[in-house]
Scaffold this motif. Structure first.
Motif, mmCIF file in Angstrom:
data_model
loop_
_atom_site.group_PDB
_atom_site.id
_atom_site.type_symbol
_atom_site.label_atom_id
_atom_site.label_comp_id
_atom_site.label_asym_id
_atom_site.label_seq_id
_atom_site.Cartn_x
_atom_site.Cartn_y
_atom_site.Cartn_z
ATOM 1 N N PHE A 33 0.797 -1.215 0.000
ATOM 2 C CA PHE A 33 0.000 0.000 0.000
ATOM 3 C C PHE A 33 0.836 1.275 0.000
ATOM 4 C CE2 PHE A 33 -2.951 -3.209 1.513
ATOM 5 C CZ PHE A 33 -4.053 -2.938 0.704
ATOM 6 N N GLY A 34 2.159 1.133 -0.085
ATOM 7 C CA GLY A 34 3.048 2.293 -0.170
ATOM 8 C C GLY A 34 3.064 3.136 1.091
ATOM 9 N N LEU A 35 2.937 2.504 2.245
ATOM 10 C CA LEU A 35 2.919 3.221 3.513
ATOM 11 C C LEU A 35 4.343 3.467 4.002
ATOM 12 C CD1 LEU A 35 0.029 1.293 5.271
ATOM 13 C CD2 LEU A 35 -0.071 3.532 4.172
ATOM 14 N N LYS A 36 4.655 4.717 4.208
ATOM 15 C CA LYS A 36 5.974 5.117 4.706
ATOM 16 C C LYS A 36 5.801 5.667 6.118
ATOM 17 C CE LYS A 36 7.916 5.188 0.416
ATOM 18 N NZ LYS A 36 8.335 3.929 -0.043
ATOM 19 N N PRO A 37 6.896 5.748 6.903
ATOM 20 C CA PRO A 37 6.786 6.338 8.235
ATOM 21 C C PRO A 37 6.175 7.739 8.169
ATOM 22 C CG PRO A 37 8.916 5.302 7.976
ATOM 23 C CD PRO A 37 8.250 5.274 6.619
ATOM 24 N N GLY A 38 5.221 8.001 9.030
ATOM 25 C CA GLY A 38 4.547 9.289 9.060
ATOM 26 C C GLY A 38 3.329 9.380 8.156
ATOM 27 N N ALA A 39 3.057 8.309 7.388
ATOM 28 C CA ALA A 39 1.892 8.315 6.502
ATOM 29 C C ALA A 39 0.609 8.376 7.326
ATOM 30 C CB ALA A 39 1.891 7.063 5.620
ATOM 31 N N LYS A 40 -0.416 8.991 6.763
ATOM 32 C CA LYS A 40 -1.701 9.081 7.447
ATOM 33 C C LYS A 40 -2.585 7.915 7.030
ATOM 34 C CE LYS A 40 -1.690 14.024 8.085
ATOM 35 N NZ LYS A 40 -2.445 15.258 7.959
ATOM 36 N N ILE A 41 -3.338 7.418 8.016
ATOM 37 C CA ILE A 41 -4.254 6.304 7.779
ATOM 38 C C ILE A 41 -5.605 6.689 8.364
ATOM 39 C CG2 ILE A 41 -4.761 3.890 8.296
ATOM 40 C CD1 ILE A 41 -1.775 3.408 8.415
ATOM 41 N N GLN A 42 -6.645 6.508 7.572
ATOM 42 C CA GLN A 42 -8.002 6.805 8.020
ATOM 43 C C GLN A 42 -8.590 5.560 8.678
ATOM 44 O OE1 GLN A 42 -10.648 7.862 4.852
ATOM 45 N NE2 GLN A 42 -12.370 8.213 6.205
ATOM 46 N N LEU A 43 -9.253 5.754 9.815
ATOM 47 C CA LEU A 43 -9.927 4.663 10.514
ATOM 48 C C LEU A 43 -11.432 4.836 10.358
ATOM 49 C CD1 LEU A 43 -7.895 4.698 13.840
ATOM 50 C CD2 LEU A 43 -7.609 3.149 11.919
ATOM 51 N N ALA A 44 -12.114 3.740 10.062
ATOM 52 C CA ALA A 44 -13.568 3.780 9.925
ATOM 53 C C ALA A 44 -14.149 2.490 10.487
ATOM 54 C CB ALA A 44 -13.962 3.935 8.460
#
Length: 83
Positions: A22-33
């Motif tokens: 998913f291309g997640l790097k340190p500091g990336a934002k993730i939405q929770l639902a």
């Protein structure tokens, strides 16, 4: 399906394979639902405007649609006036 643990601070470790996918790097934002009793984590693009650009592909023309609607409105008004 990978399984991970929740730390005492409420932190979750996302496995490396999924971070890469998913291309997640340190500091990336993730939405929770929450959906149907499930917790859904979704990556948030760094620039949401740029990510949304081009999602209406094809021959869509807002200007042409607005002109067509305006012409139809003029025709309806003329019919009402001639009565």
């Amino acid at each position: 399906m990978p399984i991970t643990h929740l730390s005492e601070k409420g932190q979750v470790l996302i496995p490396k394979a999924l971070r890469r996918k998913f291309g997640l790097k340190p500091g990336a934002k993730i939405q929770l639902a929450e959906e149907a009793g499930r917790l859904i984590l979704s990556p948030v693009p760094p620039d949401p405007i740029a990510a949304a650009t081009g999602f209406l592909e094809g021959t869509f023309s807002l200007t042409a649609d607005l002109r067509r609607d305006h012409q139809e409105e003029i025709r309806r008004e003329r019919k009402v006036r001639t009565r």
